[in-house]
Scaffold this active site. Structure first.
Site, mmCIF file in Angstrom:
data_model
loop_
_atom_site.group_PDB
_atom_site.id
_atom_site.type_symbol
_atom_site.label_atom_id
_atom_site.label_comp_id
_atom_site.label_asym_id
_atom_site.label_seq_id
_atom_site.Cartn_x
_atom_site.Cartn_y
_atom_site.Cartn_z
ATOM 1 N N VAL A 82 0.867 -1.177 0.000
ATOM 2 C CA VAL A 82 0.000 0.000 0.000
ATOM 3 C C VAL A 82 0.901 1.223 0.000
ATOM 4 O O VAL A 82 1.841 1.310 0.800
ATOM 5 C CB VAL A 82 -0.922 0.010 1.242
ATOM 6 N N GLU B 138 -10.723 5.676 3.806
ATOM 7 C CA GLU B 138 -10.665 6.453 2.565
ATOM 8 C C GLU B 138 -12.027 6.562 1.874
ATOM 9 O O GLU B 138 -12.104 6.896 0.694
ATOM 10 C CB GLU B 138 -9.624 5.836 1.619
#
Length: 182
Positions: free
Chosen positions: A7, A87
């Site tokens: 990530v 997110e």
């Protein structure tokens, strides 16, 4: 290593990942520039008074520095669920090549907010962005803290980002002017 989940963080994930990781490395992605064009009504602002956080914009020749995290296989599903929730304010997962200083490259997940999401604020003069950031605050803290922590972290890498550093400088000027008026 190639099959592991990586990530890439280029905003708050740089200094506050808040998930389990097996490895952390400075990395960059090519062809994107970081900009404070995404609204935040769930972390660094509130509905009706959004903060501004970073997203990535395609820009030929640009290089955006950040941090790549290798997630342990046993944690992948939990980490992705957590990041999807974190997110949720307009970001989508995108696979992109992550580049490391030793010349290696791997594919990692990057969360990007595009103009198609309802929280996208788009471009504005930097002084207007600074004024908005200086007054915004949400459940995750002040928007100014977000800018300062990102600027501090980039300087420690070291990585140059004109947009972030210019906004950080404007916020410092704002703080100085406020202190003088008291």
């Amino acid at each position: 290593m190639q099959g592991a989940l990586w990530v890439f963080g280029y905003g708050s994930l740089v200094w506050r990942p808040a998930f389990a990781f097996a490895e952390r490395r400075t990395a960059w992605i090519s062809g994107f520039a970081r900009r404070f064009w995404q609204g935040s009504t769930d972390h660094r602002g509130v509905p009706g008074s959004p903060g501004r956080v970073v997203t990535l914009l395609p820009e030929p020749g640009a290089r955006c520095f950040g941090v790549a995290y290798r997630v342990p296989d046993c944690e992948s599903a939990v980490v992705l669920a957590s990041l999807d929730h974190r997110e949720r304010g307009g970001y989508e997962r995108h696979p992109l090549d992550l580049h490391f200083d030793d010349g290696t490259r791997i594919t990692g997940l990057v969360y990007i907010a595009t103009p198609a999401n309802p929280n996208y604020l788009g471009p504005a003069p930097l002084d207007a962005i600074a004024a908005q950031v200086a007054h915004a605050c949400g459940p995750s803290g002040s928007n100014a803290e977000y800018v300062r922590e990102l600027a501090r972290s980039l300087r420690e890498m070291p990585a140059d980002d004109e947009h972030v550093f210019a906004l950080d400088a404007l916020l410092s000027e704002h703080d100085l002017a406020l202190a003088r008026s008291l």
